[in-house]
Write a protein that holds these residues in place. Structure first.
Motif, PDB file in Angstrom:
ATOM      1  N   LYS A   1       5.832  -1.018   6.422  1.00 23.37           N
ATOM      2  CA  LYS A   1       5.892  -2.153   5.309  1.00 23.37           C
ATOM      3  C   LYS A   1       7.247  -2.907   5.494  1.00 23.37           C
ATOM      4  CE  LYS A   1       5.150   0.573   1.985  1.00 23.37           C
ATOM      5  NZ  LYS A   1       4.872   1.350   0.482  1.00 23.37           N
ATOM      6  N   LEU A   2       8.263  -2.450   5.798  1.00 21.12           N
ATOM      7  CA  LEU A   2       9.563  -2.977   6.075  1.00 21.12           C
ATOM      8  C   LEU A   2      10.027  -2.671   7.356  1.00 21.12           C
ATOM      9  CD1 LEU A   2      10.955  -3.056   2.371  1.00 21.12           C
ATOM     10  CD2 LEU A   2       9.835  -4.793   3.611  1.00 21.12           C
ATOM     11  N   PRO A   3      10.768  -3.604   8.249  1.00 21.11           N
ATOM     12  CA  PRO A   3      10.915  -5.097   8.072  1.00 21.11           C
ATOM     13  C   PRO A   3       9.634  -5.756   8.154  1.00 21.11           C
ATOM     14  CG  PRO A   3      12.194  -4.233  10.104  1.00 21.11           C
ATOM     15  CD  PRO A   3      11.464  -2.916   9.494  1.00 21.11           C
ATOM     16  N   LEU A   4       8.815  -5.166   9.247  1.00 25.25           N
ATOM     17  CA  LEU A   4       7.538  -5.935   9.611  1.00 25.25           C
ATOM     18  C   LEU A   4       6.371  -5.367   8.536  1.00 25.25           C
ATOM     19  CD1 LEU A   4       7.629  -5.444  13.641  1.00 25.25           C
ATOM     20  CD2 LEU A   4       8.099  -7.454  11.992  1.00 25.25           C
ATOM     21  N   PRO A   5       5.520  -6.126   8.047  1.00 24.80           N
ATOM     22  CA  PRO A   5       4.590  -5.809   7.236  1.00 24.80           C
ATOM     23  C   PRO A   5       3.276  -5.410   7.831  1.00 24.80           C
ATOM     24  CG  PRO A   5       4.853  -8.152   7.113  1.00 24.80           C
ATOM     25  CD  PRO A   5       5.924  -7.611   8.165  1.00 24.80           C
ATOM     26  N   ILE A   6       3.270  -4.021   8.585  1.00 28.09           N
ATOM     27  CA  ILE A   6       2.199  -3.896   9.408  1.00 28.09           C
ATOM     28  C   ILE A   6       0.965  -3.307   8.604  1.00 28.09           C
ATOM     29  CG2 ILE A   6       1.512  -2.357  11.225  1.00 28.09           C
ATOM     30  CD1 ILE A   6       4.329  -1.899  12.205  1.00 28.09           C
ATOM     31  N   MET A   7       1.044  -2.712   7.474  1.00 29.25           N
ATOM     32  CA  MET A   7       0.193  -1.918   6.661  1.00 29.25           C
ATOM     33  C   MET A   7      -0.331  -3.130   5.832  1.00 29.25           C
ATOM     34  SD  MET A   7      -0.979   0.741   7.489  1.00 29.25           S
ATOM     35  CE  MET A   7      -1.972   0.900   6.220  1.00 29.25           C
ATOM     36  N   PRO A   8       0.631  -3.962   4.954  1.00 27.30           N
ATOM     37  CA  PRO A   8       0.017  -5.121   4.258  1.00 27.30           C
ATOM     38  C   PRO A   8      -0.741  -6.093   5.104  1.00 27.30           C
ATOM     39  CG  PRO A   8       2.244  -4.669   3.624  1.00 27.30           C
ATOM     40  CD  PRO A   8       1.931  -3.810   4.776  1.00 27.30           C
TER      41      PRO A   8
ATOM     42  N   PRO B   1       0.783  -1.115   0.129  1.00 25.49           N
ATOM     43  CA  PRO B   1      -0.302  -0.061  -0.131  1.00 25.49           C
ATOM     44  C   PRO B   1       1.077   1.237  -0.071  1.00 25.49           C
ATOM     45  CG  PRO B   1       0.334  -1.075   2.102  1.00 25.49           C
ATOM     46  CD  PRO B   1       0.806  -1.762   1.300  1.00 25.49           C
ATOM     47  N   LYS B   2       0.239   2.447  -0.333  1.00 25.17           N
ATOM     48  CA  LYS B   2       0.882   3.613  -0.308  1.00 25.17           C
ATOM     49  C   LYS B   2       0.883   4.162   1.022  1.00 25.17           C
ATOM     50  CE  LYS B   2      -0.806   4.975  -4.890  1.00 25.17           C
ATOM     51  NZ  LYS B   2      -1.763   5.865  -5.585  1.00 25.17           N
ATOM     52  N   ALA B   3       1.999   4.031   1.954  1.00 28.65           N
ATOM     53  CA  ALA B   3       2.411   4.331   3.063  1.00 28.65           C
ATOM     54  C   ALA B   3       3.782   4.226   3.344  1.00 28.65           C
ATOM     55  CB  ALA B   3       1.446   3.090   4.311  1.00 28.65           C
ATOM     56  N   PRO B   4       4.043   4.926   4.388  1.00 28.27           N
ATOM     57  CA  PRO B   4       5.523   5.095   4.777  1.00 28.27           C
ATOM     58  C   PRO B   4       6.419   3.804   4.658  1.00 28.27           C
ATOM     59  CG  PRO B   4       4.446   6.512   6.211  1.00 28.27           C
ATOM     60  CD  PRO B   4       3.282   5.804   5.343  1.00 28.27           C
ATOM     61  N   ILE B   5       7.517   3.841   4.214  1.00 30.46           N
ATOM     62  CA  ILE B   5       8.252   2.562   4.216  1.00 30.46           C
ATOM     63  C   ILE B   5       8.527   1.744   5.415  1.00 30.46           C
ATOM     64  CG2 ILE B   5      10.578   3.592   4.387  1.00 30.46           C
ATOM     65  CD1 ILE B   5       9.505   0.532   2.082  1.00 30.46           C
ATOM     66  N   TYR B   6       8.403   2.363   6.462  1.00 24.88           N
ATOM     67  CA  TYR B   6       8.909   1.768   8.022  1.00 24.88           C
ATOM     68  C   TYR B   6       7.430   1.074   8.542  1.00 24.88           C
ATOM     69  CZ  TYR B   6       6.544   6.216   9.672  1.00 24.88           C
ATOM     70  OH  TYR B   6       5.825   7.126   9.808  1.00 24.88           O
TER      71      TYR B   6
ATOM     72  N   PHE C   1      -4.639  -6.783   4.169  1.00 25.40           N
ATOM     73  CA  PHE C   1      -5.123  -8.258   3.780  1.00 25.40           C
ATOM     74  C   PHE C   1      -6.030  -8.861   4.894  1.00 25.40           C
ATOM     75  CE2 PHE C   1      -4.629 -12.591   4.271  1.00 25.40           C
ATOM     76  CZ  PHE C   1      -4.972 -12.959   2.665  1.00 25.40           C
ATOM     77  N   PHE C   2      -6.223  -8.099   6.097  1.00 25.46           N
ATOM     78  CA  PHE C   2      -7.223  -8.519   7.061  1.00 25.46           C
ATOM     79  C   PHE C   2      -8.324  -8.033   6.753  1.00 25.46           C
ATOM     80  CE2 PHE C   2      -9.121  -7.755  11.325  1.00 25.46           C
ATOM     81  CZ  PHE C   2      -9.312  -9.354  11.802  1.00 25.46           C
TER      82      PHE C   2
END
Length: 356
Positions: A254-261, A247-252, A265-266
């Motif tokens: 999405k990486l290293p923990l895929p919080i927003m993905p 998703p369009k969100a700050p990289i932190y 997905f939830f």
């Protein structure tokens, strides 16, 4: 206004259920006791018979066919009147309470109470056949009129159908999905709207052949939500899945923990779950309120003539009011389910933004 209606329905449901269940469970009405909890849940739950009325103390009901398959004895079929009043038939009986309350069970060779494979024609299944028959009649009657009068302006029932369909088509489906992408989903969404509306209206009718709590059954709403889930995710674009997994969100985030993905997905599963619970809870709450208000008449019998007479008037007036509210809610919930389904499908048909 909508939030106030929902909050008031929730408050009424809690208060009336509290009153019915904390009042004497068996109010003395002379010769017999009235089990309020049994009255409420027996009308809400599915049943193997279709109750019509009582005459001279005898229940008039339609016995429906019971079709079950035992793991040890194979298939068996019989009418449900063989299981009335706790009777057993061919080793099968209906459990009055517990995990399988109201369902047909049997005891296996080890003495354990187990559920057979149950494909019985229950009250809700008959209600579904009735609603599907009405839906087919409405659709085919409307289509037949247009076929016979292609150049005429419809009136009456056909005109009403055109008005509803045109509003849903132009104001809901096209606006939510897009004028170029709505056609493959239009038939599904219109069918869902009229199917839910007809079932909601059938549930409000207190006399036979109405009264089946179809959309108040979570299995039915789960299937409807599952169909929307398939329509959303099976025909989704690549851009939609890209927005979920990256998703369009700050990289932190999405990486290293895929919080927003993970959150996105939830959300794929929470959307149809919300559709399922919203429809089920609103219809169930409405039926429960009306039944609980009706039971106030029987609860107050032992409190004296004046109290019972006063509560009877209150119960009748509030039941009439709640039936009007339920008529509104029946239309509203069909519209909301269709609107949200169209919105979810439209979100899944998103295309890649073209550069300016």
């Amino acid at each position: 206004m909508m939030n106030d209606i929902k909050n008031n329905r929730l408050i009424w449901t809690v208060l009336l259920m509290w009153l019915c269940f904390l009042s004497p469970a068996h109010a003395d009405t002379g010769e017999e006791g009235i089990d309020v909890q049994d009255i409420v849940f027996s009308h809400i739950q599915d049943a193997y018979t279709w109750h019509i009325t009582e005459w001279n103390g005898k229940e008039i009901a339609i016995s429906l066919p019971v079709l079950v398959r035992s793991e040890e004895r194979g298939w068996d079929m019989f009418l449900s009147h063989h299981l009335h009043h706790g009777q057993a038939h061919h080793g099968y009986y209906i459990v009055p309470e517990g995990e399988h309350a109201g369902k047909v069970v049997e005891k296996n060779s080890r003495g354990e109470e187990v559920r057979p494979v149950d494909l019985s024609l229950t009250k809700n299944v008959c209600g579904l056949f009735l609603s599907c028959g009405i839906l087919l009649f409405v659709v085919l009657r409307t289509a037949r009129w247009y076929k016979k009068h292609p150049d005429q302006v419809p009136s009456g029932f056909t005109g009403l159908m055109e008005m509803i369909i045109s509003y849903l088509q132009e104001g809901v489906i096209k606006d939510s999905i897009g004028k170029e992408k709505y056609k493959p989903f239009s038939s599904y969404l219109l069918t869902v709207f009229f199917f839910i509306l007809i079932n909601n209206l059938i549930g409000i009718i207190p006399v036979f052949p109405g009264g089946a709590n179809i959309t108040g059954n979570i299995a039915v709403t789960a299937v409807l939500a599952g169909c929307t889930f398939i329509a959303v995710n099976l025909f989704a674009t690549k851009e939609y899945w890209k927005e979920i997994f990256w998703p369009k969100a700050p990289i932190y985030l999405k990486l290293p923990l895929p919080i927003m993905p993970f959150v996105e997905f939830f959300g794929v599963f929470t959307k149809p779950f919300a559709l399922m619970i919203r429809l089920f809870a609103n219809i169930m709450a409405g039926h429960t309120i009306i039944l609980a208000l009706t039971c106030l008449i029987f609860i107050t019998v032992s409190m004296g003539l004046l109290v019972n007479f006063g509560m009877t008037i209150v119960s009748v007036l509030f039941c009439a009011f709640m039936n009007c509210v339920e008529l509104f809610v029946a239309c509203l919930q069909a519209y909301i389910f269709t609107l949200l389904s169209a919105n979810y499908i439209g979100m899944a048909k998103v295309e890649k933004e073209s550069p300016c």
